[in-house]
Design a protein around this motif. Structure first.
Motif, PDB file in Angstrom:
ATOM      1  N   SER A 167       0.927  -1.670   0.446  1.00 50.97           N
ATOM      2  CA  SER A 167       0.036   0.399   0.365  1.00 50.97           C
ATOM      3  C   SER A 167       0.964   0.850  -0.100  1.00 50.97           C
ATOM      4  CB  SER A 167      -0.896   0.079   1.458  1.00 50.97           C
ATOM      5  OG  SER A 167      -1.615   0.771   1.666  1.00 50.97           O
ATOM      6  N   PRO A 168       0.243   2.020  -0.918  1.00 46.89           N
ATOM      7  CA  PRO A 168       1.380   3.366  -0.656  1.00 46.89           C
ATOM      8  C   PRO A 168       1.153   4.244   0.462  1.00 46.89           C
ATOM      9  CG  PRO A 168      -0.500   3.200  -2.082  1.00 46.89           C
ATOM     10  CD  PRO A 168      -0.670   2.306  -1.864  1.00 46.89           C
ATOM     11  N   LYS A 169      -0.009   3.745   1.876  1.00 49.56           N
ATOM     12  CA  LYS A 169       0.230   4.719   2.986  1.00 49.56           C
ATOM     13  C   LYS A 169       2.110   3.887   3.979  1.00 49.56           C
ATOM     14  CE  LYS A 169      -2.310   5.036   6.977  1.00 49.56           C
ATOM     15  NZ  LYS A 169      -2.820   6.388   6.395  1.00 49.56           N
ATOM     16  N   GLY A 170       2.496   5.168   4.401  1.00 47.57           N
ATOM     17  CA  GLY A 170       3.026   4.294   4.251  1.00 47.57           C
ATOM     18  C   GLY A 170       4.919   4.355   4.216  1.00 47.57           C
ATOM     19  N   GLY A 171       4.661   3.775   2.799  1.00 43.49           N
ATOM     20  CA  GLY A 171       5.644   4.364   1.722  1.00 43.49           C
ATOM     21  C   GLY A 171       6.439   5.096   0.996  1.00 43.49           C
ATOM     22  N   LEU A 172       7.534   5.167   0.581  1.00 42.40           N
ATOM     23  CA  LEU A 172       8.576   6.396   0.381  1.00 42.40           C
ATOM     24  C   LEU A 172       8.597   6.576  -1.276  1.00 42.40           C
ATOM     25  CD1 LEU A 172       9.765   9.068   1.155  1.00 42.40           C
ATOM     26  CD2 LEU A 172      12.167   7.009   1.555  1.00 42.40           C
ATOM     27  N   PHE A 173       8.625   7.137  -1.915  1.00 41.68           N
ATOM     28  CA  PHE A 173       8.676   7.568  -3.295  1.00 41.68           C
ATOM     29  C   PHE A 173       9.704   8.282  -3.225  1.00 41.68           C
ATOM     30  CE2 PHE A 173       7.047   9.299  -7.019  1.00 41.68           C
ATOM     31  CZ  PHE A 173       8.318   8.991  -7.630  1.00 41.68           C
ATOM     32  N   VAL A 174      10.954   8.508  -3.106  1.00 42.93           N
ATOM     33  CA  VAL A 174      12.331   9.430  -3.706  1.00 42.93           C
ATOM     34  C   VAL A 174      12.466   9.500  -5.143  1.00 42.93           C
ATOM     35  CG1 VAL A 174      14.499   9.676  -3.273  1.00 42.93           C
ATOM     36  CG2 VAL A 174      13.061   8.610  -1.540  1.00 42.93           C
ATOM     37  N   THR A 175      12.972  10.702  -4.957  1.00 43.94           N
ATOM     38  CA  THR A 175      13.001  11.434  -6.930  1.00 43.94           C
ATOM     39  C   THR A 175      13.484  12.240  -6.403  1.00 43.94           C
ATOM     40  OG1 THR A 175      11.938  11.719  -8.532  1.00 43.94           O
ATOM     41  CG2 THR A 175      11.049  12.104  -7.042  1.00 43.94           C
ATOM     42  N   ALA A 176      13.995  13.289  -8.155  1.00 40.75           N
ATOM     43  CA  ALA A 176      14.601  14.354  -8.339  1.00 40.75           C
ATOM     44  C   ALA A 176      13.688  15.327  -9.383  1.00 40.75           C
ATOM     45  CB  ALA A 176      15.788  14.183  -8.265  1.00 40.75           C
ATOM     46  N   GLY A 177      13.765  16.843  -8.882  1.00 43.32           N
ATOM     47  CA  GLY A 177      13.530  17.591 -10.326  1.00 43.32           C
ATOM     48  C   GLY A 177      12.103  18.324  -9.655  1.00 43.32           C
ATOM     49  N   LEU A 178      12.060  19.828  -9.648  1.00 43.01           N
ATOM     50  CA  LEU A 178      11.210  20.537  -9.210  1.00 43.01           C
ATOM     51  C   LEU A 178      10.724  20.899 -10.419  1.00 43.01           C
ATOM     52  CD1 LEU A 178      10.832  21.025  -5.282  1.00 43.01           C
ATOM     53  CD2 LEU A 178       9.051  19.837  -6.823  1.00 43.01           C
ATOM     54  N   GLY A 179      11.741  21.257 -11.784  1.00 44.59           N
ATOM     55  CA  GLY A 179      11.270  22.794 -12.473  1.00 44.59           C
ATOM     56  C   GLY A 179      10.884  21.609 -13.662  1.00 44.59           C
ATOM     57  N   GLY A 180      10.151  22.804 -14.350  1.00 49.34           N
ATOM     58  CA  GLY A 180       9.425  21.939 -15.555  1.00 49.34           C
ATOM     59  C   GLY A 180       8.662  20.770 -14.832  1.00 49.34           C
ATOM     60  N   MET A 181       8.124  19.647 -15.708  1.00 47.21           N
ATOM     61  CA  MET A 181       7.331  18.947 -15.934  1.00 47.21           C
ATOM     62  C   MET A 181       7.765  18.306 -14.493  1.00 47.21           C
ATOM     63  SD  MET A 181       6.213  17.516 -19.124  1.00 47.21           S
ATOM     64  CE  MET A 181       7.813  16.507 -19.644  1.00 47.21           C
ATOM     65  N   SER A 182       8.562  17.752 -14.167  1.00 42.02           N
ATOM     66  CA  SER A 182       9.139  17.372 -12.731  1.00 42.02           C
ATOM     67  C   SER A 182       8.722  17.312 -12.040  1.00 42.02           C
ATOM     68  CB  SER A 182      10.912  17.138 -12.421  1.00 42.02           C
ATOM     69  OG  SER A 182      11.186  18.760 -12.667  1.00 42.02           O
ATOM     70  N   GLY A 183       8.511  19.303 -11.443  1.00 40.29           N
ATOM     71  CA  GLY A 183       7.750  19.343 -10.354  1.00 40.29           C
ATOM     72  C   GLY A 183       6.311  18.963 -10.500  1.00 40.29           C
ATOM     73  N   ALA A 184       5.431  17.976 -10.758  1.00 40.20           N
ATOM     74  CA  ALA A 184       4.440  17.750 -10.102  1.00 40.20           C
ATOM     75  C   ALA A 184       4.554  16.228  -9.794  1.00 40.20           C
ATOM     76  CB  ALA A 184       4.447  16.764 -12.473  1.00 40.20           C
ATOM     77  N   GLN A 185       6.184  16.156  -9.030  1.00 34.69           N
ATOM     78  CA  GLN A 185       5.807  14.390  -8.661  1.00 34.69           C
ATOM     79  C   GLN A 185       5.492  14.239  -7.316  1.00 34.69           C
ATOM     80  OE1 GLN A 185       9.919  12.411 -10.246  1.00 34.69           O
ATOM     81  NE2 GLN A 185      10.241  14.581 -10.228  1.00 34.69           N
ATOM     82  N   PRO A 186       6.012  15.212  -6.648  1.00 29.99           N
ATOM     83  CA  PRO A 186       5.542  15.741  -4.940  1.00 29.99           C
ATOM     84  C   PRO A 186       3.472  15.204  -4.957  1.00 29.99           C
ATOM     85  CG  PRO A 186       6.608  18.149  -5.351  1.00 29.99           C
ATOM     86  CD  PRO A 186       6.748  16.611  -6.500  1.00 29.99           C
ATOM     87  N   LYS A 187       2.787  16.579  -6.194  1.00 30.05           N
ATOM     88  CA  LYS A 187       2.245  15.970  -6.365  1.00 30.05           C
ATOM     89  C   LYS A 187       0.732  14.907  -6.223  1.00 30.05           C
ATOM     90  CE  LYS A 187      -1.887  19.016  -6.413  1.00 30.05           C
ATOM     91  NZ  LYS A 187      -2.517  19.764  -5.336  1.00 30.05           N
ATOM     92  N   ALA A 188       1.899  14.357  -6.898  1.00 26.62           N
ATOM     93  CA  ALA A 188       1.720  13.159  -7.260  1.00 26.62           C
ATOM     94  C   ALA A 188       1.346  12.176  -6.017  1.00 26.62           C
ATOM     95  CB  ALA A 188       2.395  12.378  -8.809  1.00 26.62           C
ATOM     96  N   GLY A 189       2.258  12.038  -5.535  1.00 23.35           N
ATOM     97  CA  GLY A 189       3.097  11.031  -4.738  1.00 23.35           C
ATOM     98  C   GLY A 189       1.979  11.769  -3.609  1.00 23.35           C
ATOM     99  N   ASN A 190       1.155  12.788  -3.347  1.00 23.95           N
ATOM    100  CA  ASN A 190       0.245  13.256  -2.596  1.00 23.95           C
ATOM    101  C   ASN A 190      -1.161  12.739  -3.076  1.00 23.95           C
ATOM    102  OD1 ASN A 190       2.838  14.645  -0.717  1.00 23.95           O
ATOM    103  ND2 ASN A 190       1.577  16.896  -1.331  1.00 23.95           N
TER     104      ASN A 190
END
Length: 673
Positions: A235-258
């Motif tokens: 389950s994603p609950k309590g799971g950890l996703f690690v990545t890099a990049g907050l500029g341009g398209m990559s900035g979407a990653q934290p929102k997607a994780g939420n």
């Protein structure tokens, strides 16, 4: 001068005042010096051909300064006075509603809230350009404002070649970007041709005017993360996703994780990019110290929090710190712009952002060495985590490709040991880690026709977007009730997404939405939109998709990475796609060399289509969307992908005019008795 007057003026007869650089926004890094003295003269002559001779003397000096200072001629003096954003379609001057739709989308791509480097006309990815310079912007919008539905505008890598007679059934615009001869598709070729002003890197949806801000990649990343956790049976609950990049398209990653419901850590070296994403509420917290980061992540995992954290610093430090502190990572990836590693796409560990930019411009060879050293360190740390159980995947940004070129241990030998390519018996061995398309999106989505269908409400009204969300939800729920078990989960993911879309505040720029749908879903949603427009319930709707889809892109390390018949390096599918879309009803079409994985590494095609509530729109959408998806399904079926075989068989059952060559499967024992 009004907005319409400035658009219709095009390139002014009297030069506007010279403008100071806006230091409040992100600017593209200085490109390396690559032109010879003779080439520089040619670049100046190429730039000056947009202007009347009486302006050449003053502009020659100015453009020479730009070329020296920035490595490119952007023509900052020509930046328009009007604010650039997606206006309601009725505010655009013109004779063609189709042309107005394209103007809206061009301006959305260059909106300061959307574009990564708006003053350099770059939408995302460090070099994904809409135009090469501001003269091209002005001239293109003037042409669009003047054109009729019996003309087509030909766009050559940002340059508007001109309006040509065509027909009402033809596309209004045909876009090509970076379509250079294959032997001239190395990174330095791009640097040279772009500096000369004769070619540009259109990325995918940047140079095809179909970017909708980071929402598109939010959705794709959400689907990827959800399916990634399913793949590891967690389950994603309590799971950890690690990545890099907050500029341009990559900035979407934290929102997607939420949205997926996990803990996300995303590293970013550029403080301005981090600040923007934090202010937009696309990332919850910002931490600059690895010790504090370790403590906060352990706390979040233990409490099962849904939280996104930006680490202000280098991703290499995160991977190494988490290994040392025994922080367990469930999913790992990277979305820095490694298709462009030597010009700001990836920043090496051990250098500040400012020092790295200086080195990039002043000593590109040393900068390259630092980048490759950093990739080796990052890969070594990733290997330690995967040995403990982390599921790592390449997110289509050429991470594995560039790591391999840097000599990183990114392969497994016959004994299962991680090694560099030079330690292998065969140089064509597969990477130790899969592409996310190869492992997740290809077999789970693309083979069944599910890909990034998107739309923009041309009225600019939030209420129109809400109505289209409701329409799409109704269509998907009806389709899900009749769907087979192999596609029900993907449908449900998208129903959940679209129901929560307004609450997640995904709109940046135009009133746009995206979801993953198959051919039937796309056609039925579009048809329902067209009927609502006809009834006056909503305004016109602009349809499109990401090039990162079932059919539009040939890319052996991403979109076609789950093609195993040897054809993953061919580009027939992308070319067939854009040609077929053009005579089946698209409002505009585009074909590019380059994209998220690099110049010379991919050919990708896209389209745009406006729905106006007419019977003609209904005919076009059914014809074009059917082809746009099933072209790719057919190719994937012929590659012996079982999901695609089943999908194209269903498509032939519902459409008697569709007849696709099916593969016969061979018993491996016959080949290897």
């Amino acid at each position: 001068m009004t907005f319409s007057e400035e658009i219709l003026e095009g390139i002014p007869h009297q030069l506007p005042e010279k403008q100071a650089l806006n230091n409040k926004i992100n600017h593209a890094p200085k490109r390396k010096k690559i032109l010879s003295a003779e080439d520089e003269k040619l670049a100046l002559k190429n730039a000056l051909r947009y202007f009347e001779p009486q302006h050449h003397k003053v502009l020659a000096e100015e453009f020479k300064e730009e070329l020296e200072e920035y490595g490119r001629i952007y023509m900052y003096r020509l930046k328009p006075k009007h604010k650039i954003y997606a206006r309601p379609i009725d505010e655009y001057p013109g004779k063609s509603i189709q042309a107005k739709a394209i103007m809206l989308m061009i301006q959305n791509n260059l909106d300061h809230a959307v574009a990564q480097h708006p003053d350099e006309l770059i939408t995302y990815g460090g070099n994904g350009a809409v135009f090469q310079n501001w003269a091209q912007y002005r001239l293109t919008l003037k042409y669009l404002a003047e054109m009729t539905n019996e003309q087509t505008l030909a766009m050559y890598s940002g340059h508007p070649m001109g309006l040509f007679p065509s027909s009402e059934l033809a596309p209004r615009v045909v876009v090509t970007n970076g379509m250079v001869i294959p032997n001239y598709s190395k990174p330095d070729h791009w640097e040279k041709f772009n500096a000369l002003g004769v070619s540009q890197y259109g990325q995918m949806t940047a140079g095809s005017y179909m970017y909708i801000g980071p929402q598109g990649i939010v959705h794709g990343t959400t689907i990827t993360v959800l399916n990634g956790f399913r793949k590891i049976n967690k389950s994603p609950k309590g799971g950890l996703f690690v990545t890099a990049g907050l500029g341009g398209m990559s900035g979407a990653q934290p929102k997607a994780g939420n949205i997926a419901g996990c803990v996300t850590v995303c590293a970013e070296v550029n403080p301005k990019a981090t600040k923007v994403r934090h202010e937009q509420n696309w990332v919850d917290e910002v931490i600059e110290d690895t010790d504090k980061l370790v403590k906060r992540v352990k706390e979040a995992k233990e409490n099962g929090e849904v939280v996104s954290i930006a680490y202000q610093g280098n991703i290499v430090d995160v991977w190494e710190a988490f290994d040392e502190a025994n922080v367990s990572i469930d999913l790992g990836s990277d979305q820095t712009s490694l298709h462009n590693p030597w010009a700001g796409g990836y920043y090496p560990a051990g250098l500040s952002y400012e020092k790295a930019n200086e080195l990039m411009a002043q000593n590109p060879d040393q900068f390259k060495e630092k980048v490759q050293e950093s990739l080796r360190r990052q890969t070594a740390a990733i290997n330690k985590h995967t040995a403990k159980g982390t599921y790592f995947f390449d997110y289509g940004n050429a991470f594995l490709l560039e790591a391999s070129r840097a000599g990183a241990k990114i392969y497994k030998d016959a004994n299962g040991n991680m090694v560099s390519q030079d330690k292998l018996d065969k140089n064509d061995a597969p990477f130790a880690y899969p592409s996310y398309v190869q492992d997740i999106m290809g077999p789970m989505c693309f083979d069944y026709g599910f890909g990034p269908f998107r739309w923009v409400c041309a009225s600019g009204k939030t209420e129109d977007l809400q109505k289209t969300d409701d329409i799409a939800t109704q269509v998907l729920e009806e389709l899900k009730s009749k769907a087979g078990d192999d596609i029900k989960q993907q449908m449900q993911d998208n129903i959940t997404w679209i129901k929560r879309a307004m609450d997640n505040n995904l709109v940046v720029g135009s009133q746009a939405r995206i979801l993953y749908a198959d051919a039937e879903g796309r056609m039925k949603i579009a048809e329902a939109f067209n009927k609502a427009i006809e009834k006056g319930e909503i305004g016109q709707v602009i349809l499109g998709r990401d090039h990162h889809d079932v059919s539009g892109t040939d890319s052996p390390y991403r979109e076609t990475s789950n093609i195993y018949d040897g054809s993953q390096f061919t580009a027939d599918m992308a070319i067939q796609n854009v040609i077929g879309d053009s005579f089946r009803g698209a409002t505009w079409v585009s074909i590019h060399n380059g994209g998220g994985v690099g110049w010379g590494e991919v050919i990708n095609g896209g389209f745009g289509m406006i729905l106006d509530g007419t019977k003609a729109s209904e005919t076009k959408l059914k014809s074009m969307l059917h082809w746009d998806v099933n072209n790719g399904i057919s190719r994937r079926s012929w590659a012996r992908n079982q999901g695609a075989v089943d999908t194209i068989k269903r498509a032939m059952e519902t459409e008697p005019l569709l007849k696709v060559t099916l593969p016969n499967f061979v018993d491996d024992n016959i080949i290897n008795p």
